[in-house]
Design a protein around this motif. Structure first.
Motif, PDB file in Angstrom:
ATOM      1  N   ALA A  95      -3.400   3.690  -8.775  1.00 22.24           N
ATOM      2  CA  ALA A  95      -4.587   4.048  -7.999  1.00 22.24           C
ATOM      3  C   ALA A  95      -5.513   2.848  -7.832  1.00 22.24           C
ATOM      4  O   ALA A  95      -6.025   2.583  -6.733  1.00 22.24           O
ATOM      5  N   ILE A  96      -5.723   2.096  -8.912  1.00 28.57           N
ATOM      6  CA  ILE A  96      -6.570   0.904  -8.831  1.00 28.57           C
ATOM      7  C   ILE A  96      -5.928  -0.135  -7.912  1.00 28.57           C
ATOM      8  O   ILE A  96      -6.597  -0.758  -7.085  1.00 28.57           O
ATOM      9  N   LEU A 148      -3.986   0.513  -5.433  1.00 23.67           N
ATOM     10  CA  LEU A 148      -4.175   1.015  -4.072  1.00 23.67           C
ATOM     11  C   LEU A 148      -5.533   0.605  -3.512  1.00 23.67           C
ATOM     12  O   LEU A 148      -5.655   0.236  -2.332  1.00 23.67           O
ATOM     13  N   GLY A 149      -6.553   0.676  -4.350  1.00 23.60           N
ATOM     14  CA  GLY A 149      -7.879   0.277  -3.908  1.00 23.60           C
ATOM     15  C   GLY A 149      -7.935  -1.181  -3.504  1.00 23.60           C
ATOM     16  O   GLY A 149      -8.520  -1.537  -2.477  1.00 23.60           O
ATOM     17  N   MET A 201      -9.619   4.107  -7.810  1.00 22.57           N
ATOM     18  CA  MET A 201      -9.248   3.499  -6.535  1.00 22.57           C
ATOM     19  C   MET A 201     -10.483   3.056  -5.754  1.00 22.57           C
ATOM     20  O   MET A 201     -10.557   1.928  -5.257  1.00 22.57           O
ATOM     21  N   GLN A 202     -11.480   3.948  -5.649  1.00 23.45           N
ATOM     22  CA  GLN A 202     -12.668   3.659  -4.856  1.00 23.45           C
ATOM     23  C   GLN A 202     -13.521   2.555  -5.462  1.00 23.45           C
ATOM     24  O   GLN A 202     -14.062   1.705  -4.738  1.00 23.45           O
ATOM     25  N   GLU A 254     -11.775  -0.820  -4.869  1.00 23.67           N
ATOM     26  CA  GLU A 254     -11.891  -1.173  -3.447  1.00 23.67           C
ATOM     27  C   GLU A 254     -13.318  -1.584  -3.107  1.00 23.67           C
ATOM     28  O   GLU A 254     -13.546  -2.582  -2.406  1.00 23.67           O
ATOM     29  N   GLY A 289      -8.591   9.208 -11.084  1.00 26.14           N
ATOM     30  CA  GLY A 289      -7.744   8.285 -10.326  1.00 26.14           C
ATOM     31  C   GLY A 289      -8.380   7.897  -9.003  1.00 26.14           C
ATOM     32  O   GLY A 289      -8.355   6.724  -8.599  1.00 26.14           O
ATOM     33  N   PHE A 290      -8.961   8.888  -8.313  1.00 25.63           N
ATOM     34  CA  PHE A 290      -9.623   8.621  -7.037  1.00 25.63           C
ATOM     35  C   PHE A 290     -10.812   7.684  -7.230  1.00 25.63           C
ATOM     36  O   PHE A 290     -11.014   6.742  -6.439  1.00 25.63           O
ATOM     37  N   PHE A 334      -5.496  11.792  -0.466  1.00 26.32           N
ATOM     38  CA  PHE A 334      -5.934  11.173  -1.716  1.00 26.32           C
ATOM     39  C   PHE A 334      -6.652  12.121  -2.674  1.00 26.32           C
ATOM     40  O   PHE A 334      -6.922  11.730  -3.800  1.00 26.32           O
ATOM     41  N   TYR A 366       0.836  -1.206   0.000  1.00 23.27           N
ATOM     42  CA  TYR A 366       0.000   0.000   0.000  1.00 23.27           C
ATOM     43  C   TYR A 366       0.870   1.255   0.000  1.00 23.27           C
ATOM     44  O   TYR A 366       0.658   2.182  -0.802  1.00 23.27           O
ATOM     45  N   TYR A 409       1.340   4.021  -3.096  1.00 24.86           N
ATOM     46  CA  TYR A 409       1.066   5.450  -2.896  1.00 24.86           C
ATOM     47  C   TYR A 409       2.300   6.287  -3.213  1.00 24.86           C
ATOM     48  O   TYR A 409       2.187   7.357  -3.841  1.00 24.86           O
TER      49      TYR A 409
END
Length: 360
Positions: free
Chosen positions: A72-73, A75-76, A240-241, A244, A236-237, A218, A51, A55
């Motif tokens: 980003a993906i 990271l999710g 990630m979301q 996740e 990107g955010f 983020f 993680y 980042y």
């Protein structure tokens, strides 16, 4: 419906007492602690380090937009795995015998944009006590009114298509958690039918400070430090979301909303038909129990039966407990629900959504 539920005492002693005795004998015979071992600590380090690395790569500004979207993906996905493998055990007090270790590791939940204090109320207390009981267990609710999971819920015309639109809804689980769910649960007078005690003042600070830091790391810092437009930061955010949310949503639903699991209601007196441990067997299912990959990624949540019966045992031990629990359940002529693979569980969940979207 009575707000004070009680579980039947019938059958409580024979099954669960026998099972606990056998599980305790397993740990004593192997001279093992029910908490984390070396392999568990290695898993925690792997997911936390991954993680941080992702980042750091993302925020370094040394890569183009497509690699950054991939980071980003990733990271999710890693955030969800931290929730499964580190935060979840720690918040149950299962990671370590030392309370402050569990507390600090439980704080990794902030890395998901989620609040550990709220989770301990909604999940540890409510979900684990009132599993799959309509009107009590809010953990199984995806989008009330939009998704129907129980015959106790009214059937609406759009439910006919819920087997098609519910899976995409799971991708929104993390977004809801980050921006809505924790705030709503924190300020509700009761969760399900459970009325939490007054929140300590420090938990108000933790809630808003934790959220603010997550938004800072983020949303604000990527915009300030990277040579990208604001809308690219949002893409990107969102990547990630959505990644996740899909992982979180699927794993939790496959444990309680598949064929065979029940949504029992209490009698008018407020008493459930079964003892608590038997209730867990009827409302919970495992998936891919023989898959090492599923066990590694899902943090033992693919063995939800063992988790619900022994939430204070670290999930690294669940593979060894599976045979004990399964054999004891069969000995007492009780259900032990399993889907052999992740994909058979997906198919079973799909069929439940399809069935619940139509008249009985």
């Amino acid at each position: 419906m009575s707000t004070k539920l009680k579980f039947s005492a019938t059958g409580r002693s024979p099954f669960f007492a026998t099972l606990r005795e056998r599980v305790d004998a397993y740990f004593a015979g192997k001279a093992l602690s029910p908490h984390a071992n070396g392999a568990m600590w290695a898993k925690a380090v792997f997911f936390l380090a991954g993680y941080v690395l992702l980042y750091a790569l993302l925020i370094s500004g040394q890569f183009g937009v497509w690699p950054m979207l991939g980071f980003a993906i990733g990271l999710g996905v890693f955030a969800a795995c931290i929730g499964f493998n580190v935060s979840h055990d720690a918040l149950h007090g299962a990671f370590s015998a030392i309370p402050w270790v569990n507390k600090w590791l439980g704080n990794t939940f902030y890395l998901l944009g989620a609040n550990p204090y709220v989770w301990k109320i909604t999940h540890n207390v409510v979900h684990h006590t009132y599993t799959n009981i309509p009107g009590h267990d809010e953990d199984i609710e995806v989008a009330p009114g939009l998704v129907r999971l129980s015959t106790e819920e009214p059937l609406r015309p759009w439910h006919r298509y819920q087997h098609l639109y519910t899976f995409p809804l799971y991708t929104l689980a993390s977004l809801s958690w980050v921006f809505r769910k924790d705030y709503v649960k924190f300020f509700k007078r009761q969760i399900g039918q459970h009325k939490p005690a007054a929140h300590p003042r420090r938990e108000y600070i933790n809630l808003f400070m934790g959220k603010a830091l997550y938004y800072l790391f983020f949303l604000v810092l990527p915009y300030l430090l990277l040579d990208v437009a604001w809308w690219q930061v949002l893409i990107g955010f969102m990547g990630m979301q959505l990644a996740e949310g899909l992982v979180l949503g699927l794993v939790f639903q496959l444990a309680h909303v598949v064929e065979g699991t029940s949504f029992p209601l209490p009698h008018e007196s407020g008493t459930m038909q079964d003892a608590w441990a038997i209730h867990q067997l009827r409302t919970t299912a495992n998936f891919a129990p023989r898959s090492r990959l599923a066990a590694f990624v899902c943090g033992g949540l693919n063995r939800q039966i063992e988790h619900h019966l022994f939430p204070k045992v670290c999930h690294i031990h669940y593979p060894a407990l599976t045979a004990i629990v399964r054999n004891t359940a069969r000995e007492f002529n009780l259900p032990y629900l399993e889907n052999r693979s992740f994909w058979t569980a997906i198919a079973s969940h799909f069929r439940v959504l399809h069935t619940m979207g139509r008249p009985a």
